[in-house]
Design a protein around this motif. Structure first.
Motif, mmCIF file in Angstrom:
data_model
loop_
_atom_site.group_PDB
_atom_site.id
_atom_site.type_symbol
_atom_site.label_atom_id
_atom_site.label_comp_id
_atom_site.label_asym_id
_atom_site.label_seq_id
_atom_site.Cartn_x
_atom_site.Cartn_y
_atom_site.Cartn_z
ATOM 1 N N LEU A 155 -1.052 9.100 -3.458
ATOM 2 C CA LEU A 155 -1.611 10.422 -3.712
ATOM 3 C C LEU A 155 -2.764 10.746 -2.770
ATOM 4 C CD1 LEU A 155 -1.593 10.404 -7.627
ATOM 5 C CD2 LEU A 155 -0.005 11.582 -6.109
ATOM 6 N N ARG A 156 -3.439 9.702 -2.284
ATOM 7 C CA ARG A 156 -4.587 9.918 -1.396
ATOM 8 C C ARG A 156 -4.259 9.666 0.073
ATOM 9 N NH1 ARG A 156 -9.931 7.603 -4.668
ATOM 10 N NH2 ARG A 156 -10.149 9.436 -6.021
ATOM 11 N N ASN A 157 -2.995 9.395 0.361
ATOM 12 C CA ASN A 157 -2.564 9.175 1.752
ATOM 13 C C ASN A 157 -3.329 8.037 2.413
ATOM 14 O OD1 ASN A 157 -0.482 11.027 2.075
ATOM 15 N ND2 ASN A 157 -1.880 12.695 2.522
ATOM 16 N N ILE A 158 -3.509 6.945 1.698
ATOM 17 C CA ILE A 158 -4.146 5.767 2.272
ATOM 18 C C ILE A 158 -3.161 4.609 2.211
ATOM 19 C CG2 ILE A 158 -6.492 6.497 1.699
ATOM 20 C CD1 ILE A 158 -6.454 4.703 -0.704
ATOM 21 N N ASP A 159 -3.368 3.635 3.056
ATOM 22 C CA ASP A 159 -2.472 2.486 3.120
ATOM 23 C C ASP A 159 -3.315 1.217 3.058
ATOM 24 O OD1 ASP A 159 -0.230 0.948 3.324
ATOM 25 O OD2 ASP A 159 -0.073 1.095 5.504
ATOM 26 N N ASN A 160 -3.296 0.559 1.917
ATOM 27 C CA ASN A 160 -4.071 -0.663 1.740
ATOM 28 C C ASN A 160 -3.214 -1.702 1.026
ATOM 29 O OD1 ASN A 160 -6.125 -2.533 1.618
ATOM 30 N ND2 ASN A 160 -7.249 -1.512 -0.022
ATOM 31 N N PRO A 161 -2.150 -2.197 1.694
ATOM 32 C CA PRO A 161 -1.242 -3.132 1.026
ATOM 33 C C PRO A 161 -1.894 -4.443 0.636
ATOM 34 C CG PRO A 161 -0.776 -3.014 3.382
ATOM 35 C CD PRO A 161 -1.767 -1.932 3.073
ATOM 36 N N ALA A 162 -2.979 -4.816 1.325
ATOM 37 C CA ALA A 162 -3.652 -6.083 1.001
ATOM 38 C C ALA A 162 -4.192 -6.065 -0.431
ATOM 39 C CB ALA A 162 -4.780 -6.334 1.987
ATOM 40 N N GLU A 163 -4.502 -4.877 -0.948
ATOM 41 C CA GLU A 163 -5.013 -4.770 -2.311
ATOM 42 C C GLU A 163 -3.964 -5.176 -3.343
ATOM 43 O OE1 GLU A 163 -7.605 -1.501 -4.917
ATOM 44 O OE2 GLU A 163 -6.474 -0.874 -3.148
ATOM 45 N N LEU A 164 -2.674 -5.089 -2.950
ATOM 46 C CA LEU A 164 -1.586 -5.404 -3.877
ATOM 47 C C LEU A 164 -1.012 -6.807 -3.664
ATOM 48 C CD1 LEU A 164 0.379 -2.034 -3.532
ATOM 49 C CD2 LEU A 164 -1.603 -2.526 -4.967
ATOM 50 N N GLN A 165 -1.443 -7.477 -2.631
ATOM 51 C CA GLN A 165 -0.796 -8.732 -2.240
ATOM 52 C C GLN A 165 -0.898 -9.793 -3.316
ATOM 53 O OE1 GLN A 165 -2.083 -10.187 1.551
ATOM 54 N NE2 GLN A 165 -0.481 -11.750 1.669
ATOM 55 N N THR A 166 -2.058 -9.926 -3.944
ATOM 56 C CA THR A 166 -2.240 -10.967 -4.955
ATOM 57 C C THR A 166 -1.557 -10.632 -6.281
ATOM 58 O OG1 THR A 166 -4.342 -9.977 -5.664
ATOM 59 C CG2 THR A 166 -4.440 -11.670 -3.947
ATOM 60 N N LEU A 167 -1.060 -9.394 -6.417
ATOM 61 C CA LEU A 167 -0.439 -8.977 -7.674
ATOM 62 C C LEU A 167 1.071 -9.136 -7.660
ATOM 63 C CD1 LEU A 167 -2.485 -5.674 -8.118
ATOM 64 C CD2 LEU A 167 -2.848 -7.810 -9.374
ATOM 65 N N LEU A 168 1.635 -9.455 -6.511
ATOM 66 C CA LEU A 168 3.086 -9.515 -6.372
ATOM 67 C C LEU A 168 3.506 -10.834 -5.748
ATOM 68 C CD1 LEU A 168 3.548 -5.948 -4.804
ATOM 69 C CD2 LEU A 168 3.804 -6.548 -7.216
ATOM 70 N N LEU A 169 4.763 -11.206 -5.993
ATOM 71 C CA LEU A 169 5.339 -12.355 -5.300
ATOM 72 C C LEU A 169 5.414 -12.055 -3.804
ATOM 73 C CD1 LEU A 169 8.257 -13.199 -7.766
ATOM 74 C CD2 LEU A 169 6.214 -14.598 -7.374
#
Length: 313
Positions: free
Chosen positions: A138-152
């Motif tokens: 929704l904010r047009n940002i890309d921060n995949p590292a923030e999700l890395q520890t939450l997923l396999l």
């Protein structure tokens, strides 16, 4: 979002932080300067006397105020709907955590120490990732590292190629639910309740995308912009003969109101941005993360976000 107590007394007039004044200060200053020049010249432009009465401004001012109010109502409806959607996401995320832990059978309770190999923990952490991914989209940002520890790790890598990361996470949720059905870890009737929760979360994401991709028609906004600017910059010529030296003060009050309403409508029209009066998506995502991690007795619980200089992001 501005978070502060309502001022009283003289502070009501001196308060700048949280008001719309910083956004309109340049336009308002220019308007006051024009009104001052018109007052000093008594409405004369070189040898030409510009004669206007207050009648046309009375005729235009009332409908302009009504249309500005109508537009602000429309923009606030978008803002309030967006806030209700994120409240729904918070509710559904908590429900998902409860359903995963109570409906999916296992020999031991769901706990963060079980890791992402436990389907219950994996789905709950994925719900946290879903909230963050929706905020990013929704904010047009890309921060995949923030999700890395939450997923396999394989899932996280596959998500990088997805154009709609929240939808990708919902698909993975459905696959895990099917896996639970195949392993007979959940009854079909109970699985339908869990699937309804996932569907509601996906509906929230779709509704947020609808708000973000459907602005108020530009021609309507442009018409109000032009009319408000013409009204405020021509107003000194209609008041100078009757108000004299008080003209700049009256123009300042009228211009502050009209320019402020116009700018406020622009600001809350897109409620998912990072302006001072937009929704605090960072704080709401953090609340979801705290609640879901607590449900798993996770020791790594982040702190709640607090307002910085009265602004909660």
């Amino acid at each position: 979002m501005i978070v502060r107590d309502r001022p009283s007394g003289i502070r009501l007039f001196l308060l700048v932080r949280g008001s719309i004044l910083p956004r309109i200060r340049i336009t308002l200053t220019v308007n006051i300067l024009v009104a001052t020049l018109v007052t000093l010249s008594h409405g004369d432009l070189f040898d030409l006397k510009i004669t206007l009465t207050a009648i046309p401004f009375t005729l235009i001012g009332l409908p302009l105020a009504i249309f500005l109010g109508f537009r602000n109502n429309a923009t606030y409806d978008r803002y309030w709907e967006a806030r209700k959607l994120w409240g729904e996401l918070l509710h559904r995320s908590r429900s998902l955590s409860r359903q995963c832990q109570s409906l999916i059978s296992s020999s031991e309770p769901a706990d963060a120490n079980c890791g992402l190999q436990d389907v219950r923990v994996r789905m709950i952490y994925r719900a946290i990732a879903f909230a963050h991914a929706l905020r990013h989209q929704l904010r047009n940002i890309d921060n995949p590292a923030e999700l890395q520890t939450l997923l396999l790790a394989p899932e996280w890598r596959r998500m990088q190629d997805s154009s709609n990361k929240p939808d990708f996470l919902m698909l993975r949720m459905g696959m895990d639910l099917r896996l639970c059905l195949q392993e007979r870890r959940i009854d079909a009737c109970l699985a339908s309740a869990l699937d309804a929760t996932l569907t509601s979360m996906a509906a929230v994401a779709a509704a947020c995308e609808r708000i973000r991709s459907t602005p108020i028609p530009f021609s309507y906004t442009l018409l109000l912009h032009r009319t408000a600017y013409l009204y405020c910059f021509l107003l000194p010529f209609g008041l100078v003969d009757s108000l004299g030296f008080m003209t700049p003060f009256v123009v300042a009050i009228v211009a502050y109101t009209f320019f402020g309403l116009d700018a406020l409508g622009d600001e809350i029209e897109e409620p998912f941005g990072t302006d001072a009066n937009d929704l605090p998506l960072d704080a709401m995502c953090r609340t979801i993360e705290i609640n879901l991690r607590e449900s798993l007795c996770d020791p790594c619980i982040p702190a709640e976000l607090v307002p910085h200089d009265y602004c909660l992001t």
